[in-house]
Design an enzyme around this catalytic site. Structure first.
Site, PDB file in Angstrom:
ATOM      1  N   ARG A  41       0.827  -1.220   0.000  1.00  0.00           N
ATOM      2  CA  ARG A  41       0.000   0.000   0.000  1.00  0.00           C
ATOM      3  C   ARG A  41       0.854   1.260   0.000  1.00  0.00           C
ATOM      4  O   ARG A  41       0.479   2.259  -0.615  1.00  0.00           O
ATOM      5  CB  ARG A  41      -0.950  -0.008   1.208  1.00  0.00           C
ATOM      6  N   LYS A 198     -20.053 -18.396   2.879  1.00  0.00           N
ATOM      7  CA  LYS A 198     -21.472 -18.237   3.172  1.00  0.00           C
ATOM      8  C   LYS A 198     -22.217 -17.406   2.138  1.00  0.00           C
ATOM      9  O   LYS A 198     -21.753 -16.348   1.720  1.00  0.00           O
ATOM     10  CB  LYS A 198     -21.645 -17.578   4.548  1.00  0.00           C
ATOM     11  N   GLY A 351      -9.370 -10.324  -0.336  1.00  0.00           N
ATOM     12  CA  GLY A 351      -8.119 -10.849   0.200  1.00  0.00           C
ATOM     13  C   GLY A 351      -7.750 -12.239  -0.279  1.00  0.00           C
ATOM     14  O   GLY A 351      -6.622 -12.482  -0.718  1.00  0.00           O
ATOM     15  N   GLY A 374     -13.590  -4.222   1.363  1.00  0.00           N
ATOM     16  CA  GLY A 374     -14.994  -3.847   1.588  1.00  0.00           C
ATOM     17  C   GLY A 374     -15.546  -2.960   0.497  1.00  0.00           C
ATOM     18  O   GLY A 374     -16.702  -3.098   0.079  1.00  0.00           O
TER      19      GLY A 374
END
Length: 396
Positions: A41, A198, A351, A374
């Site tokens: 980053r 999920k 990720g 996100g």
């Protein structure tokens, strides 16, 4: 999406002699001794900072690091290790400035790093007074932190409201371009891979993509739930039986548009979730009651690979099996290799997806690798990110 781009401003000489405030994403992992263990980053932030310096600006950079308590600065919250590494990459000293909200001394041609912005009271709730103080520090605000683009905070949103000029840095602009190319104006067929443990965590993504994609490949525990919805037995595999209705609705929505959710024809099973568990390839109709499905089988992998190679655009979020265990990694590897060999424009994020890309060494063969976890997921959900919204409004 129309936004002002810092690159255009810098190339036009509009940064010269001006105070430029860059919101970067320098939230890097550190060990217990405070040493940076992975600096991607920081390296990714250098082009924007260098652009501002070459443009003759007085440059201020800030970022969050970790999860500090607002108003309570602790040594472990400090960006000091980041300032050191940034200085090494830029080949110059990068001074770290604390308590900067009420004023920063920086001259054209200089760069300073402003201490962890999340220590400021009111940052996370986008306090207007704090945002106005930040905006008063600069002539140009540059948002270059896609990983925070889904959050409306003082240093990401409020400052963009009040700054004289608000624009997108090169990293953020590249994300906007890639997302637009993949989702707003895709070359067809558009194929999305959505995998994970999920359905519940990706349900809104699946529902949103079902309205737009030509093929929706599901993997991991999500695929198990879809297999159940298709009437197949999955043994003791991870699944969410209470979401069969939602899975069936996604399949129906795709079918109504002449598109499909491919259900695995064969799978790789084991009796235990372990790296050394013997792997058995089975037809999807032959899963035993004590089986765990840990990967897609070779027939399914070959079919999906062919679909990906024929795609015009590919969106990838999630490995299709337990790729961390070599015996159950062949499905994800087949998907990765197919994406690498496809002529399609591909965008990948998340990720585990980035870990798979690194494992198979296909970084150069993916059209765009998204830096935001996100934020990338919220884009796939069809949401307009706060950063995009405010920068678009300020460009109007």
């Amino acid at each position: 999406m129309k936004v002002l781009r810092f690159e255009d401003l810098a190339n036009d000489g509009q940064a010269r002699g001006r105070r430029v405030f860059i919101r970067a994403d320098l939230n890097v992992p550190q060990d217990d001794a405070g040493h940076i263990t992975e600096d991607t980053r920081i390296r990714a932030s250098v082009p924007c900072i260098a652009m501002a310096l070459q443009g003759g600006a007085a440059v201020m950079v800030t970022s969050h690091l970790g999860r500090p308590t607002e108003g309570e600065f602790k040594p472990e919250d400090s960006l000091a290790p980041v300032a050191k590494r940034l200085g090494e990459l830029l080949g110059r000293e990068v001074k770290l400035v604390a308590n900067w909200v009420d004023g920063v001394a920086v001259e054209p041609g200089e760069v300073v790093l402003l201490e962890n912005c999340r220590v400021n009271k009111g940052e996370k709730k986008n306090n207007p007074e704090l945002a106005q103080k930040m905006a008063a520090l600069c002539d140009i605000f540059v948002h270059d932190a896609f990983g925070t683009a889904h959050r409306a905070e003082a240093s990401t949103y409020g400052i963009a409201q009040f700054a004289k000029i608000a624009c997108a840095g090169p990293l953020l602009a590249a994300e906007i371009d890639a997302i637009s190319k993949a989702l707003a104006n895709p070359k067809r067929p558009l194929v999305a891979i959505v995998a994970g443990s999920k359905v519940s965590t990706k349900l809104t993504i699946l529902q949103s993509l079902a309205k737009n994609v030509d093929g929706l490949i599901v993997g991991g525990g999500i695929a198990n739930t879809f297999m159940l919805a298709a009437g197949l037995k999955i043994g003791k595999s991870l699944a969410e039986p209470d979401l069969l209705g939602e899975a069936t609705a996604v399949i129906a929505a795709m079918k109504a548009r002449g598109a499909e959710v491919p259900i695995p024809e064969d799978v790789v099973t084991a009796k235990a979730f372990a790296a050394d568990a013997p792997a058995t390839i089975k037809a999807a109709t032959e899963v035993a009651d004590d089986d765990l499905i840990l990967d897609i089988g070779p027939k399914t992998a070959a079919k999906l690979a062919a679909q990906l190679k024929a795609a015009g655009t590919i969106v990838w979020n999630g490995p299709v099996g337990v790729f961390e265990f070599d015996a159950f990694a062949k499905g994800t590897e087949a998907i990765a290799r197919a994406i690498a060999e496809s002529d399609a424009f591909s965008i990948a994020g998340g990720g585990d997806t980035l870990a798979a890309i690194a494992k198979y060494g296909i970084e150069q063969d993916v059209g765009y690798i998204s830096t935001g976890g996100g934020a990338f997921l919220e884009v796939l959900e069809g949401k307009t990110l706060p950063a995009f919204e405010i920068l678009s409004r300020r460009a109007a």
